[in-house]
Design a protein around this motif. Structure first.
Motif, PDB file in Angstrom:
ATOM      1  N   PRO A  65       0.828  -1.214   0.000  1.00 33.56           N
ATOM      2  CA  PRO A  65       0.000   0.000   0.000  1.00 33.56           C
ATOM      3  C   PRO A  65       0.866   1.269   0.000  1.00 33.56           C
ATOM      4  CG  PRO A  65       0.185  -0.821   2.227  1.00 33.56           C
ATOM      5  CD  PRO A  65       0.973  -1.764   1.347  1.00 33.56           C
ATOM      6  N   SER A  66       1.878   1.295  -0.867  1.00 38.47           N
ATOM      7  CA  SER A  66       2.917   2.325  -0.835  1.00 38.47           C
ATOM      8  C   SER A  66       2.404   3.751  -0.758  1.00 38.47           C
ATOM      9  CB  SER A  66       3.811   2.189  -2.069  1.00 38.47           C
ATOM     10  OG  SER A  66       4.355   0.894  -2.110  1.00 38.47           O
ATOM     11  N   TYR A  67       1.408   4.103  -1.574  1.00 40.16           N
ATOM     12  CA  TYR A  67       0.945   5.489  -1.617  1.00 40.16           C
ATOM     13  C   TYR A  67      -0.477   5.662  -1.103  1.00 40.16           C
ATOM     14  CZ  TYR A  67       5.105   5.891  -4.427  1.00 40.16           C
ATOM     15  OH  TYR A  67       6.402   5.841  -4.842  1.00 40.16           O
ATOM     16  N   SER A  68      -1.039   4.607  -0.524  1.00 42.04           N
ATOM     17  CA  SER A  68      -2.408   4.706  -0.032  1.00 42.04           C
ATOM     18  C   SER A  68      -2.420   5.308   1.369  1.00 42.04           C
ATOM     19  CB  SER A  68      -3.081   3.338  -0.006  1.00 42.04           C
ATOM     20  OG  SER A  68      -2.563   2.564   1.053  1.00 42.04           O
ATOM     21  N   PHE A  85       3.205  -5.975   3.297  1.00 37.92           N
ATOM     22  CA  PHE A  85       2.972  -7.081   4.226  1.00 37.92           C
ATOM     23  C   PHE A  85       2.582  -8.316   3.433  1.00 37.92           C
ATOM     24  CE2 PHE A  85      -0.965  -4.684   3.951  1.00 37.92           C
ATOM     25  CZ  PHE A  85      -1.935  -5.653   3.768  1.00 37.92           C
ATOM     26  N   HIS A  86       2.607  -9.452   4.111  1.00 42.98           N
ATOM     27  CA  HIS A  86       2.355 -10.745   3.477  1.00 42.98           C
ATOM     28  C   HIS A  86       1.294 -11.476   4.293  1.00 42.98           C
ATOM     29  CE1 HIS A  86       4.097 -15.055   2.781  1.00 42.98           C
ATOM     30  NE2 HIS A  86       2.990 -14.877   2.103  1.00 42.98           N
ATOM     31  N   GLY A  87       0.124 -11.678   3.721  1.00 46.40           N
ATOM     32  CA  GLY A  87      -0.956 -12.384   4.402  1.00 46.40           C
ATOM     33  C   GLY A  87      -0.987 -13.848   4.016  1.00 46.40           C
ATOM     34  N   VAL A  88      -1.117 -14.729   5.009  1.00 45.54           N
ATOM     35  CA  VAL A  88      -1.140 -16.169   4.768  1.00 45.54           C
ATOM     36  C   VAL A  88      -2.433 -16.742   5.345  1.00 45.54           C
ATOM     37  CG1 VAL A  88      -0.007 -18.370   5.304  1.00 45.54           C
ATOM     38  CG2 VAL A  88       1.369 -16.341   4.806  1.00 45.54           C
ATOM     39  N   GLY A 127      -3.057 -19.085   9.924  1.00 43.92           N
ATOM     40  CA  GLY A 127      -2.842 -17.853   9.180  1.00 43.92           C
ATOM     41  C   GLY A 127      -2.168 -16.777   9.998  1.00 43.92           C
ATOM     42  N   CYS A 128      -1.686 -15.781   9.288  1.00 45.17           N
ATOM     43  CA  CYS A 128      -0.997 -14.658   9.917  1.00 45.17           C
ATOM     44  C   CYS A 128      -0.770 -13.589   8.865  1.00 45.17           C
ATOM     45  CB  CYS A 128       0.352 -15.127  10.474  1.00 45.17           C
ATOM     46  SG  CYS A 128       1.293 -13.804  11.254  1.00 45.17           S
ATOM     47  N   THR A 129      -0.636 -12.354   9.325  1.00 47.08           N
ATOM     48  CA  THR A 129      -0.111 -11.288   8.482  1.00 47.08           C
ATOM     49  C   THR A 129       1.352 -11.145   8.878  1.00 47.08           C
ATOM     50  OG1 THR A 129      -2.231 -10.173   8.343  1.00 47.08           O
ATOM     51  CG2 THR A 129      -0.283  -8.855   7.870  1.00 47.08           C
ATOM     52  N   PHE A 130       2.243 -11.393   7.934  1.00 50.22           N
ATOM     53  CA  PHE A 130       3.678 -11.389   8.190  1.00 50.22           C
ATOM     54  C   PHE A 130       4.332 -10.110   7.678  1.00 50.22           C
ATOM     55  CE2 PHE A 130       2.816 -15.954   8.108  1.00 50.22           C
ATOM     56  CZ  PHE A 130       3.589 -16.417   9.163  1.00 50.22           C
ATOM     57  N   ASP A 131       5.425  -9.746   8.315  1.00 52.21           N
ATOM     58  CA  ASP A 131       6.350  -8.763   7.751  1.00 52.21           C
ATOM     59  C   ASP A 131       6.877  -9.396   6.458  1.00 52.21           C
ATOM     60  OD1 ASP A 131       8.540  -6.434   8.470  1.00 52.21           O
ATOM     61  OD2 ASP A 131       9.454  -8.158   7.470  1.00 52.21           O
ATOM     62  N   SER A 132       7.028  -8.620   5.411  1.00 48.66           N
ATOM     63  CA  SER A 132       7.429  -9.175   4.114  1.00 48.66           C
ATOM     64  C   SER A 132       8.890  -9.612   4.059  1.00 48.66           C
ATOM     65  CB  SER A 132       7.148  -8.174   2.999  1.00 48.66           C
ATOM     66  OG  SER A 132       5.756  -8.042   2.828  1.00 48.66           O
TER      67      SER A 132
END
Length: 189
Positions: A65-68, A85-88, A127-132
């Motif tokens: 979401p660089s510019y959002s 971010f990385h969602g699994v 599941g998890c939202t991970f740091d990329s």
């Protein structure tokens, strides 16, 4: 049996600027089978059966979401811009059911019907939202969780950003197990 693989890069924000980009990588495999026995007896007819289904879902989403507005949510609080971010989401779902139905003609114009179905569904989730992996998500969410929790638990680059009830970063492992009986009965004239 069905199988699908997804590898799709999307600009999901609906603008000409790369405001919110996502890369969706997924794999879904499904197998299902239903067996039925149907027949007639006197002035009636019946159906008996069983169903089995198993689904395996592997869903990884990389979001930038660089510019959002989302990317700048925590900047006023002195934290860096949130850039990725990385969602699994990994699930295994098994569903089993048995069912039956009977229709019986009392007269040429009057029919009785009754049926029931028992269904049992088991869903295993991880599941998890991970740091990329570059430490950006950890540098934003680590201090936020530390502030809310009142203690420091560092999040490593590539670590999980999702927190449990104690605000400790951890992968979510959960099950949703459900069963029910549905039925119907009626008179048709």
């Amino acid at each position: 049996f069905s199988q699908t693989d997804v590898n799709q890069d999307m600009d999901v924000d609906g603008t000409a600027v790369h405001n919110n980009d996502q890369l969706a990588i997924g794999d879904i495999s499904s197998i299902s089978q239903e067996l039925r026995l149907a027949g007639r007896f006197g002035r009636g007819q019946f159906v008996l059966g069983a169903t089995y289904a198993h689904d395996k879902i592997l869903d990884d989403t990389y979001t930038s979401p660089s510019y959002s507005t989302l990317g700048f949510t925590f900047v006023p609080f002195g934290l860096p811009q949130f850039t990725n971010f990385h969602g699994v989401n990994h699930q295994r779902v098994t569903t089993k059911a048995v069912f039956g139905n009977v229709d019986f003609e009392l007269t040429g114009t009057l029919k009785l019907s009754a049926g029931a179905r028992y269904t049992d569904s088991r869903n295993k989730f991880e599941g998890c939202t991970f740091d990329s992996g570059d430490g950006n998500g950890a540098s934003v969410f680590g201090p936020l969780w530390d502030l809310l929790r009142g203690s420091s638990i560092p999040i490593a680059p590539g670590g999980c950003l999702t927190v449990d009830a104690t605000l400790t970063p951890s992968v979510v492992h959960d099950n949703l197990n459900e069963d029910n009986i549905s039925w119907r009965a009626g008179v048709e004239w």
